[in-house]
Design an enzyme around this catalytic site. Structure first.
Site, short mmCIF file in Angstrom:
data_model
loop_
_atom_site.label_atom_id
_atom_site.label_comp_id
_atom_site.label_asym_id
_atom_site.label_seq_id
_atom_site.Cartn_x
_atom_site.Cartn_y
_atom_site.Cartn_z
N GLY A 85 -28.77 -54.69 -19.90
CA GLY A 85 -29.92 -55.31 -20.39
C GLY A 85 -30.64 -55.41 -21.73
O GLY A 85 -30.58 -54.86 -22.48
N THR A 133 -33.84 -48.78 -24.24
CA THR A 133 -33.45 -49.57 -22.94
C THR A 133 -35.54 -49.17 -22.96
O THR A 133 -36.36 -48.29 -23.59
CB THR A 133 -33.00 -48.29 -22.05
N ASP A 168 -37.02 -49.07 -19.96
CA ASP A 168 -37.46 -47.81 -19.44
C ASP A 168 -37.10 -45.92 -19.04
O ASP A 168 -38.02 -45.38 -19.02
CB ASP A 168 -36.45 -47.85 -17.61
N ARG A 198 -61.43 -57.95 -5.29
CA ARG A 198 -59.77 -57.79 -4.59
C ARG A 198 -59.81 -56.08 -5.06
O ARG A 198 -59.45 -55.74 -6.56
CB ARG A 198 -58.63 -58.52 -5.29
N GLY A 250 -38.63 -49.84 -14.51
CA GLY A 250 -38.80 -48.85 -13.91
C GLY A 250 -37.96 -48.89 -12.75
O GLY A 250 -38.17 -48.37 -11.67
N ARG A 251 -37.13 -48.44 -12.79
CA ARG A 251 -35.43 -48.52 -11.87
C ARG A 251 -35.68 -47.24 -11.34
O ARG A 251 -36.02 -46.56 -10.32
CB ARG A 251 -34.22 -48.67 -12.29
N ARG A 295 -53.91 -58.69 -4.08
CA ARG A 295 -53.23 -59.31 -4.56
C ARG A 295 -51.52 -58.91 -5.32
O ARG A 295 -52.45 -57.75 -5.64
CB ARG A 295 -53.64 -60.39 -5.41
#
Ligand code: F6P
Length: 342
Positions: free
Chosen positions: A11, A126, A128, A163, A171-172, A266
Site C-alpha cells: 500500500g 506503513t 498503520d 447526533r 488499522g488492520r 452517523r
C-alpha cells in the site's frame, strides 16, 4: 561506487518519494552511485520494467504524495516470480544491492531474498505504524493529521444535529491511527482491534456524554469488531494476498448503537484519504533520513538489515527482527486513553 535498485511495494504511503530522492542524492553525492528504479514494486523487478533515477528525476518530489515509481501488491515469489527471475534481473542490470521500501509483507519477501543470497536493505513504510522494529514509520504522522482534521469536521456537524458520530480510520491489526486521532479529538470511545469491546459497553460511552449535553464521538479502527460480531467485518471480498478487504465496520455499527442508545448515529469511513496527499514535515524528515541510512547500510555491507527509528536515532536492525511480530497498541497506552472515555 555501486549500482543500486530501488522499489516501493505494498500500500502506498506519504513519504515514499522523500525516500526515493534521498537514496538517489545520498548515493550520488557521497558515493557516486547509480540508481535504477523498478516500477510498481516487485512487478517491475520481475518484468525488468525500470526507470533511471538521476538527480533530475527526483527534483522537487519530497513534498509529493504517492510514489513516482508506482506500487503493487505483487509478490516476488508469486506465480510469475521466483528467486531465479529476481537474480536474472539483478545480474542483467549489474546491480550491487536492492533497497526495498515496504511494510510487513514486502519486508518478509526481502528477508527471504536475503536468505537466498541477494543483497538487500529494507526501509519500513506503513501508515498503520505496526512494524515492531521501528518506533514510528513514515506515513503514520500524516495519516493521523488527516484523520484528526476530518474528525474535527465531523464533530461540528454532529454537534449541530445532536447526533452520535462514528469515524472509521485505517488499522488492520493495530489501532495506532485510531488511538492517536481519537486522543487528539477527545473521542468518547476509541475502538481498536487489540481490545475486544461489547456494544453494551460502547453504548454506555455514548450515553454518558449525551447526558452532559455533548455530542458523542467514536473513533474506530477498520480492524475492530464488537465482541458480539465475531470475525472481521468485510463485505469487499479478499485482496491479492487473500486477506479480507476491510472497511465498513463503522457503518455496520451505527444502527446497532442507535438502537441501543436511541441517539441518531452517523458513520464516516475515511479510507484512502488517509494515505493520499502531501506528507507532513515529520514524515518528510523521517523518510529522508531513512533513505540516506539505507544507502550508507549498503556501503557498510550491512546487508539483510532494515533502517529504523529508535528514539531520535536512525539505527540498523536485522530484517528477521523487523518482521518478527507486529507492533500492536500495548495495554498501558489503551488504559491511558480509556480513562477519558464516556
Ligand atoms: O497499508 C495498510 C493499509 O492501509 C491497511 O490499513 C488497509 O487495510 C490496507 O492498507 C488497504 O490497502 P489496499 O486496499 O490498497 O490493499
Amino acid at each position: 561506487m555501486a549500482r543500486l535498485g530501488i522499489l516501493t511495494s505494498g500500500g502506498d504511503c506519504p513519504g515514499l518519494n522523500a525516500v526515493i530522492r534521498s537514496v538517489v542524492l545520498r548515493g550520488l553525492r557521497r558515493y557516486g552511485d547509480e540508481v535504477v528504479g523498478f516500477l510498481d514494486g516487485w512487478r517491475g523487478l520481475l518484468d525488468r520494467d525500470t526507470m533511471v533515477l538521476d538527480w533530475r528525476a527526483v527534483r522537487g518530489i519530497t513534498k509529493l504524495g504517492g510514489t513516482i515509481l508506482g506500487t503493487s501488491r505483487t509478490s516476488p515469489f508469486g506465480p510469475s516470480g521466483g528467486i531465479e527471475r529476481v537474480e536474472a534481473t539483478i545480474r542483467s542490470l549489474e546491480l550491487d544491492a536492492l533497497v526495498v521500501v515496504g511494510g510487513e509483507g514486502t519486508l518478509t519477501a526481502a528477508k527471504m531474498l536475503h536468505e537466498a543470497g541477494i543483497a538487500v536493505v529494507g526501509v519500513p513504510k506503513t501508515i498503520d505504524n505496526d512494524l515492531s522494529a521501528t518506533d514510528y514509520s513514515f506515513g503514520f504522522d500524516t495519516a493521523v493529521g488527516i484523520a484528526t482534521e476530518a474528525i474535527d469536521r465531523l464533530k461540528t456537524t454532529g454537534e449541530s444535529h445532536h447526533r452520535c458520530m462514528i469515524a472509521e480510520v485505517m488499522g488492520r491489526h493495530a489501532g495506532w491511527i485510531a488511538l492517536h486521532a481519537g486522543m487528539a479529538t477527545s473521542a468518547h470511545a476509541i475502538l481498536i482491534p487489540e481490545q475486544p469491546t461489547s456494544l453494551d459497553e460502547i453504548s454506555k460511552w455514548v450515553l454518558s456524554p449525551a447526558e452532559r449535553g455533548r455530542t458523542p464521538l467514536i473513533v474506530v479502527a477498520e480492524g475492530f469488531v464488537p465482541s458480539e460480531m465475531g470475525a472481521h467485518y468485510h463485505e469487499r471480498g479478499l485482496d491479492a494476498f487473500n486477506r479480507p478487504r476491510l472497511g465498513g465496520i463503522g457503518e455496520a455499527m451505527a444502527p446497532m448503537i442507535e438502537e441501543r442508545t436511541g441517539i441518531e448515529t452517523r458513520a464516516t469511513t475515511l479510507g484512502y484519504i488517509q494515505r493520499g496527499g502531501v506528507p507532513s514535515a515529520f514524515d518528510r524528515v523521517l523518510a529522508t533520513r531513512l533513505g540516506m541510512a539505507a544507502v550508507d547500510a549498503v556501503h557498510a555491507e550491512a546487508l539483510g538489515s532494515m533502517v529504523a527509528l529508535r528514539g531520535t536515532d536512525i539505527v540498523l536492525v536485522p530484517l528477521t527482527e523487523a518482521v518478527g511480530a507486529l507492533k500492536t497498541v500495548p495495554q498501558n497506552r489503551y488504559d491511558e486513553a480509556s480513562t477519558l472515555f464516556g
